[in-house]
Design an enzyme around this catalytic site. Structure first.
Site, PDB file in Angstrom:
ATOM      1  N   PRO A  68      -2.929  -3.436  -8.252  1.00  0.00           N
ATOM      2  CG  PRO A  68      -2.812  -4.591  -6.880  1.00  0.00           C
ATOM      3  CD  PRO A  68      -2.415  -3.742  -7.086  1.00  0.00           C
ATOM      4  CB  CYS A  69      -6.689  -3.846 -13.046  1.00  0.00           C
ATOM      5  SG  CYS A  69      -5.603  -4.752 -13.600  1.00  0.00           S
ATOM      6  N   PRO A  70      -8.500  -5.840 -10.298  1.00  0.00           N
ATOM      7  CG  PRO A  70      -9.523  -6.002  -7.873  1.00  0.00           C
ATOM      8  CD  PRO A  70      -8.075  -5.567  -9.032  1.00  0.00           C
TER       9      PRO A  70
END
Length: 423
Positions: free
Chosen positions: A155-157
């Site tokens: 994931p790449c918040p």
């Protein structure tokens, strides 16, 4: 990447132009800091000590594994390399036949990590019992088992508003821990998958930093945008695949050429994939459609590929049957014939569109007191988050062929790092 205070459209300037050594130093400091916060846990040591590492296989560690779309595609590619494409695909259509031959795959998944309870349940229902599943926050996993390859879609918040340096942004801890697992175990190869938008963030600055950070862990790194429909998936789905090969390994990874399209096998359509399910589609999400949902077309024709499958039942595309939607204004579309002629694609249908086999089971959590929509939404989420199986297989196939030749030459364990050698 820093956004300046100029008027008008946002302006970006690149992050500091660090040297390779400076990037590595920053990365190592950050990872050492993160590792120091992890408390030793006897249970974790027991989990890792029980992994089924096999010397005659290319052992895989799967991070952010979800229900296992990426893992299943890799396993199938590894089987195809051993018994042949035709035989592998034929067996894949039947769970009984596939289970009887899947252990022949050159790829052998030994460990997965994910926090999504229902996805882990689905994984357990569909994969061999030897796989150690670790349902734990990756930030709290101190050591990872030795392996030959790490795969996963991190994931790449924090990437949408990147800070001065990606590794300095605490929101990107999951990205940092993917790199930590690489530095710690030093597998021969890694494959990371992510969304198309990563390529344009900060005018390309984000992907540049990602490549630099992965490279500093000891890998030759490349990336490419692939569309799932080019590999037999009946869906328009662009995804970035980052592939790294350890610098001492004599292997140049080449991305797969499209197998489907104008110059190859015809694109697989919705009709090819789900037409036979019209009279028995299974459960599907019901309810009204929001203004946002009706702000664009949500219905494809039978002869086309599906829109990208989202990780939400409410946002699932419409079934092809019935009249097409009609545009009646800016960002405003009409359901012609009303909701009775316009339903969302079912769980079974989107699984087909993601190229999961029909025998693959998705857990709904088993909470019978919850509404049907609530239960099956967990299934939609798992399927939408997954990498299409046949896209994963295409990406994995060149690695499977290499792994097979590497193992035949008995070179796989040369230069192996101990799992705790760097910490």
């Amino acid at each position: 990447m820093i956004k300046t205070n100029e008027r008008g459209r946002g302006k970006f300037k690149p992050a500091p132009d660090y040297s390779t050594e400076e990037v590595k130093n920053i990365l190592m400091e950050k990872i050492a800091e993160e590792t120091s916060l992890i408390i030793d846990n006897e249970e974790d040591e027991k989990v890792i000590s029980n992994v089924d590492f096999k010397d005659g296989k290319f052992n895989i560690l799967s991070l952010f594994s979800g229900a296992g779309g990426l893992d299943l595609g890799f396993e199938l590619a590894g089987l195809s390399a051993v018994i042949g494409e035709e035989e592998a695909l034929k067996a894949f259509n039947s769970k009984e036949k596939y289970d009887s031959v899947r252990q022949k795959s050159i790829f052998h998944t030994i460990y997965t990590n994910d926090l999504f309870k229902e996805a882990n349940e689905s994984y357990k229902l569909n994969f061999p019992e030897n796989v150690i599943q670790h349902q734990k926050d990756i930030r709290k996993v101190k050591f990872f088992p030795k392996c030959n390859m790490i795969i996963g879609g991190f994931p790449c918040p924090g990437f949408s508003e990147a800070g001065p340096r990606l590794v300095d942004d605490e929101r990107n801890f999951l990205y940092i821990h993917f790199i930590r697992s690489l530095i710690q175990t030093q597998p021969e190869i890694f494959v990371a998958e992510n969304v198309k938008g990563m390529l344009t963030l900060g005018k390309g600055e984000v992907i540049k930093q990602i490549v630099e950070d992965f490279a500093s862990a000891g890998y030759n790194v490349q990336f490419k945008l692939l569309n799932a429909r080019d590999y037999g998936v009946p869906q328009l789905r662009d995804r970035v695949f980052i592939v790294g090969v350890r610098k001492d390994i004599d292997f140049k990874y080449n991305y797969p050429n499209p197998t489907h399209g104008p110059e190859g096998i015809p694109y697989k359509t919705l009709k090819d994939a789900i037409y036979d399910l019209r009279s028995n589609p299974g459960d599907y999400y019901t309810g009204s459609y929001s203004t946002i949902y009706l702000s664009r077309n949500r219905k494809k024709k039978w002869e086309e590929q599906s829109f990208t499958i989202q990780a939400s039942g409410r946002q699932a595309p419409l079934h092809p049957d019935g009249p097409p939607m009609e545009k009646i204004g800016k960002d405003k579309w009409l359901l012609v014939g009303g909701e009775e002629q316009n339903r969302r694609l079912s769980v079974k249908e989107i699984a087909r569109i993601q190229t999961f086999p029909d025998w693959f089971v998705f857990s709904d959590g088993g909470n019978t007191s919850a509404s049907l929509n609530s239960r099956i939404d967990k299934q939609y989420k798992q399927i939408g988050n997954a990498v299409p199986v046949m896209l994963a297989k295409a990406v994995a196939q060149p690695i499977a062929e290499f792994a097979l030749s590497l193992l035949e030459n008995k070179e796989i364990n040369q230069g192996r790092y101990l799992q705790n050698s760097l910490f």
